[in-house]
Write a protein that holds these residues in place. Structure first.
Motif, short mmCIF file in Angstrom:
data_model
loop_
_atom_site.label_atom_id
_atom_site.label_comp_id
_atom_site.label_asym_id
_atom_site.label_seq_id
_atom_site.Cartn_x
_atom_site.Cartn_y
_atom_site.Cartn_z
N GLY A 44 -52.82 -73.68 40.44
CA GLY A 44 -53.77 -74.26 41.37
C GLY A 44 -53.25 -75.50 42.06
O GLY A 44 -53.64 -75.80 43.18
N CYS A 45 -52.39 -76.24 41.38
CA CYS A 45 -51.95 -77.50 41.98
C CYS A 45 -50.47 -77.78 41.73
O CYS A 45 -49.83 -78.46 42.50
CB CYS A 45 -52.79 -78.67 41.47
N GLU A 46 -49.94 -77.30 40.63
CA GLU A 46 -48.57 -77.58 40.23
C GLU A 46 -48.28 -79.06 40.05
O GLU A 46 -47.15 -79.49 40.14
CB GLU A 46 -47.56 -76.98 41.23
N CYS A 50 -55.38 -79.50 37.74
CA CYS A 50 -56.50 -78.54 37.81
C CYS A 50 -56.71 -77.72 36.55
O CYS A 50 -57.80 -77.20 36.32
CB CYS A 50 -56.31 -77.62 39.01
N GLY A 51 -55.66 -77.53 35.76
CA GLY A 51 -55.83 -76.78 34.52
C GLY A 51 -55.77 -75.26 34.65
O GLY A 51 -55.92 -74.55 33.66
N CYS A 53 -53.33 -73.49 34.98
CA CYS A 53 -52.09 -73.00 34.37
C CYS A 53 -52.08 -73.17 32.85
O CYS A 53 -51.05 -72.98 32.22
CB CYS A 53 -50.92 -73.77 34.96
N CYS A 65 -47.62 -75.94 34.25
CA CYS A 65 -46.88 -76.39 35.44
C CYS A 65 -46.15 -77.70 35.18
O CYS A 65 -45.33 -78.12 35.99
CB CYS A 65 -47.81 -76.53 36.64
S1 FES Z 1 -51.41 -75.72 38.24
FE1 FES Z 1 -52.91 -77.27 38.26
S2 FES Z 1 -52.59 -78.22 36.36
FE2 FES Z 1 -50.98 -76.82 36.46
#
Ligand code: FES
Ligand code: FES
Lengths: 172, 799
Positions: A44-46, A50-51, A53, A65
């Motif tokens: 979601g964000c890398e 966001c969690g 992953c 990530c």
């Molecule tokens: S992709 Fe969002 S926390 Fe890892």
């Protein structure tokens, strides 16, 4: 220009022993998704916010990530696919469906991973506590209320089940 | 609609004993998602697939003086590097994001990538295609672009002033659109008013932040000259046309599939240059190419929304009747009007709906939309409503305070009574089948309004400051064909369709033009089809999100899926049912009127006695069709299309309430609880409807409390990460109580209105009113969103 620098890793993923050559800069979720086709973990964000992953590494939920694949060498990784196969949170998953605690489902594997950790503590939490515990897992669809409901219900059911007298033998 | 069943008084699809309408069934797709078996576009890997990365403008406004791609071309794994000019050459032409239904609007032509000039920070300039995303990004770093930085326009309030940098000189100025509504005699009404309240409201720019970013995978089959697209989209048919038209391929040779979509909220109904360029690359290379926006790219290229400054005033009698409304909106669009839906709807919608629940007669509203060197803005969940509703509801509360009237009472006093419909708002939009009075009554009870007020007064004495905020609303859903898009020249259908088919084994295939992004659209369609047809849920398979397999439709936007798509399903299923009964009549030598189809069985309507299973009709009509006389030709497939006829929208109504506690030392807001009572007409699946409302509320609350795309004075977007751009987390959000008052729309047989956006529409207003209610003892008010702790401390004079 040098080409991709790689390193061999051996780890356990959902109970299977895996040996692969991975780019040293590849993060764990890309490795799981691209190399192992375990696409249940999402990105979601890398950048660790966001969690989506969330995966379990040696028993702890981490942000896939924020961890490199090479760091998984020698580790025991469980993804949503493995968590599902183990049946560990089958009750929670059923309750998520029943309560419609997901819409697009993109955050859901991460939510379940984190909630599994809370449930494993075996204590009853208040809604406030559930909300606080789950705060690292963003959901853009549900507004969280249903997620809290599903976790709370599962928690209470487990608690009831643990207090219920065991049937003498065989199935209840 | 109750009573015993007689052959004459046949059951309607909604009240058959086995009807699925009105039942909270769980979603089939949810089972896959919880097991990690969802299939999103990025989960698809094709043989020989390549990956796209984009070099984006680091400047908000810059002339592109030179691009050196030599080093990038030679980088490992790189297959092609294309500049904006090269991409443009392979396109049939630029887009222009205007609609003829907005005659005064203007916009500049736009190609997928910037050609001579970059006009916002994040605009794509060069595309790199390589074996992996990482290699594509490596090579993108080697692209050298010589920019001449140009001055910018980033402030909407000065964008039309002298000396403002004009973004597109050929347009003459930065004005995108201007519109005024002037009804009745506003000046006179203000002159004779007992009370005038006046305030200026500021709404920050924000964006959708779907957890799954935009993603597109394209595959060109040179032999058949067909392009296959998988993309995270709400509107496959619209995307089909835009890509086909831009790439010069006939529409029917482009297949667009939307697999599971990880959130969209209006973000994924637009045309994005990087996606079109990706499709082009697949065609140029003859290999599959995938593009996934990373989060920074998303913040800098997904449409933004809001960014409105509103000066508003309202006139009242002493008794608390609204006599006139007057306001002026300035909206900051981005660098271009977003194709093909434009960037002016938000402002236009504010004009339509502000103070919409109330029966005042004098109304003047002006919208001015200007171009800025920022990401293009366009439709995002509840377009315009959070702003219009906040303005109307906030002024109403201000007047209530000054007049000493209770906020709920002033709403009761002014709202259209339930017997008033159909009617028109002062702004000119038609309202029908509404229920303000009933909604207010339900809310009052639900929140225990009197007790909550008493509680608030008691706590104030102890130095605990709580606020109760109300927001009544109208919400435009399910737009008709005569208002905007299609009639304005955009390739967007306001009609939707369903093709329903009986298979040999009695199974039903139901293909729909609307799409599902997790709301449960497919499940709702299934419930409607099963009920209208008279079969069990399990007998039906829904197909959506595939232009090759579904009848042409507008897709899912503007809360239209259930209201428009659902009615098409209902009508198609009724048509199939009629044919099935005809065929059964022939086989059983009975009059079709004496038969019924219940739970997949042909029964005698009078006695309920089973005559024939539906699967027998399927088997005979497909495999042994010779059993029918030569005059009978089973079709077994029916398509129905549905559109709203003359109206702009099917408006829904309702009221929300927020209960908050504000810490006057820190400015922190604790949102204690939130309530929604709304009327979306017939509710097909109460649980799904409730969850749409809850999720919608939280998205609205995000805008009211946290979300803000922050630009500096040079047009740099300075908070493009999820750590810096805040969206609601579970710990900050309240439990939300949802209740429905049901007034079916008279626009359809099914009676369903839209439900996906009303949460988002009114939550910010309820929240802001609650905060201001808490601040009341301090005579402080906030009028800007997001409402930050800092803004509260400033209002309190503490910083
Ligand atoms: S992709 Fe969002 S926390 Fe890892
Ligand atoms: S269900 Fe869509 S982000 Fe949580």
């Amino acid at each position: 220009m040098k080409t991709e620098e790689t390193q061999e890793i051996t780890c356990k993923v959902n109970g299977e022993r895996i040996t692969r050559l991975v780019p040293v800069r590849q993060h764990l979720v890309d490795f799981l998704r691209m190399d192992l086709q375990l696409t249940g973990s999402h990105i979601g964000c890398e950048h660790g916010v966001c969690g989506a992953c969330s995966v379990r590494v040696d028993g702890k939920v981490v942000r896939g990530c924020l961890m490199l694949a090479v760091q998984a060498d020698g580790q025991n990784i469980v993804t949503i696919e493995g968590l599902t196969d183990s049946g560990e949170v089958a009750d929670l998953q059923a309750e998520f469906v029943e309560r419609n605690a997901l819409q697009c489902g993109y955050c859901t594997p991460g939510q379940l991973m984190t909630a599994a950790e809370l449930l494993a503590e075996g204590e009853i939490s208040t809604r406030e506590e559930i909300r606080t515990f789950m705060s690292g897992n963003y959901c853009r669809c549900t507004g969280y209320h249903a997620i809290v409901d599903a976790i709370e219900t599962t928690m209470k059911r487990r608690e009831e089940a643990s207090r219920a007298p065991r049937p003498a033998k065989g199935k209840a | 609609m109750t009573g015993t069943v007689t052959p004459k008084a046949r059951l309607t699809p909604h009240d058959r004993p086995h009807s699925y309408v009105g039942r909270s069934l769980s979603r089939a797709g949810a089972k896959r998602a919880v097991a990690g078996k969802g299939r999103y576009t990025d989960d698809i890997t094709l043989p020989r697939m390549l990956h796209a990365a984009f070099v984006r403008s680091p400047w908000a406004h810059a002339r592109i003086k030179g691009i050196d791609i030599a080093a990038a071309r030679k980088a490992p794994g790189v297959r092609v590097v294309m500049t904006g000019a090269e991409v443009a050459k392979l396109c049939t032409g630029p887009w222009v994001g205007t609609l003829t239904c907005f005659p005064t609007m203007k916009s500049a032509p736009q190609f997928p990538l910037a050609v001579e000039r970059a006009c916002w920070h994040g605009e794509p300039v060069v595309m790199v295609i390589a074996d992996t995303r990482a290699l594509a990004e490596d090579a993108a770093e080697l692209v050298e672009i010589i920019y001449e930085e140009l001055p910018v326009t980033v402030d909407k309030t000065t964008a039309l002033g002298p000396g403002a940098v004009v973004l597109h000189p050929e347009l003459g100025d930065n004005l995108a659109f201007e519109k005024t509504i002037d009804i009745g005699n506003v000046d006179q009404a203000f002159e004779s008013a007992d009370l005038i309240v006046e305030e200026t409201y500021d709404f920050a720019r924000h964006t959708a932040v779907s957890l799954e970013p935009r993603v597109l995978l394209a595959d060109w089959d040179a032999a058949s000259e067909r392009l296959q697209i998988w993309t995270s989209s709400q509107t496959p048919h619209m995307i089909q046309h835009v890509i086909a038209n831009t790439l010069g391929i006939p529409d029917h040779n482009v297949r667009v599939v939307a697999p599971d979509v990880g959130g969209s909220f209006g973000l994924k109904i637009h045309t994005y240059g990087d996606e079109i360029a990706t499709a082009l690359a697949a065609k140029v290379l003859g290999r599959p190419v995938k593009f996934v926006a990373d989060r920074l790219e998303s913040f800098g290229s997904d449409i933004h929304a809001r960014e409105n400054l509103i000066k508003a005033r309202m006139a009242f009698t002493k008794a608390g009747d609204i006599t006139a409304v007057d306001f002026d909106v300035v909206a900051g669009a981005g660098a271009y009007s977003q194709y093909p839906r434009t960037s002016v709807f938000e402002a236009n919608q504010i004009l339509n709906i502000t103070a919409g629940p109330y029966k005042h007669k004098h109304y003047r509203a002006k919208a001015t939309v200007v171009y800025l060197n920022k990401v293009p803005s366009s439709q995002y969940r509840a377009v315009g409503h959070p702003i219009g509703i906040t303005v109307g509801e906030s002024l109403l509360d201000l007047a209530a305070t000054k007049l000493g009237i209770d906020p709920l009472e002033i709403r009761r006093r002014n709202a259209f009574p339930d017997a008033a419909f159909p009617t028109k708002t002062a702004s000119g939009v038609k309202l029908a089948d509404m229920s303000f009075t009933r909604c207010f009554d339900v809310l009052e009870k639900s929140i225990g309004y009197r007790a909550l007020r008493a509680d608030q007064a008691a706590l104030r004495k102890q130095g605990v400051y709580r606020g109760i905020g109300l927001a009544a609303f109208i919400k435009g859903t399910a737009p008709g064909p005569n208002g905007y898009y299609g009639v304005g020249g955009a390739p967007i259908s306001a009609q939707d369709a369903c093709t329903i088919k009986l298979e040999p084994n009695g199974g039903i295939i139901c293909a729909v033009g609307v799409t599902d992004q997790g709301q449960g659209v497919n499940d709702v369609m299934q419930q409607i089809a099963a009920s209208a047809l008279g079969v069990e849920m399990a007998a039906i398979r829904i197909i959506s999100g595939d232009t090759d397999a579904t009848p042409y439709g507008g897709g899912t936007y503007a809360s239209r899926a259930t209201a428009i798509g659902g009615e098409a399903v209902h009508q198609a299923a009724r048509a199939l049912r009629a044919e099935v009964l005809e065929l059964a009549g022939v086989l059983l030598q009975a009059k079709p009127e004496t038969l019924d189809l219940i739970s997949g069985k042909i029964v005698d309507a009078a006695t309920g006695m089973e005559r024939l299973p539906l699967r027998e009709i399927g088997r005979i009509a497909h495999f042994q069709v010779g059993q029918f006389p030569n005059t009978v030709h089973p079709q077994l497939s029916h398509t129905r299309r549905f559109r709203l006829l003359d109206d702009l929208y099917i408006f829904t109504n309702g009221i929300q309430a927020a209960h908050v506690e504000v810490d006057m030392e820190t400015g922190f807001i604790k949102h204690l609880k939130h309530w929604v009572v709304e009327d979306c007409g017939r509710v097909i699946n109460p649980q799904l409807a409730d969850e749409q409302v809850r999720g919608g509320c939280v998205q609205g609350l995000g805008g009211a409390l946290y979300e803000h795309c922050v630009y500096d004075e040079n047009g740099q977007l300075i908070n493009g990460t999820m750590a810096d751009y805040l969206t609601p987390m579970s710990t900050e959000m309240p439990d939300i109580v949802v209740e429905h008052v049901v007034t079916p729309t008279s626009a359809s047989e099914l009676g369903a209105k839209g439900v996906g956006e009303s949460g988002t529409g009114a939550a910010p207003a309820a929240l802001m009113n609650a905060v201001n209610d808490a601040l009341l003892p301090f005579e402080a008010r906030v009028t800007a969103q997001p409402i930050t702790p800092e803004s509260i401390l400033i209002a309190l004079g503490r910083v």
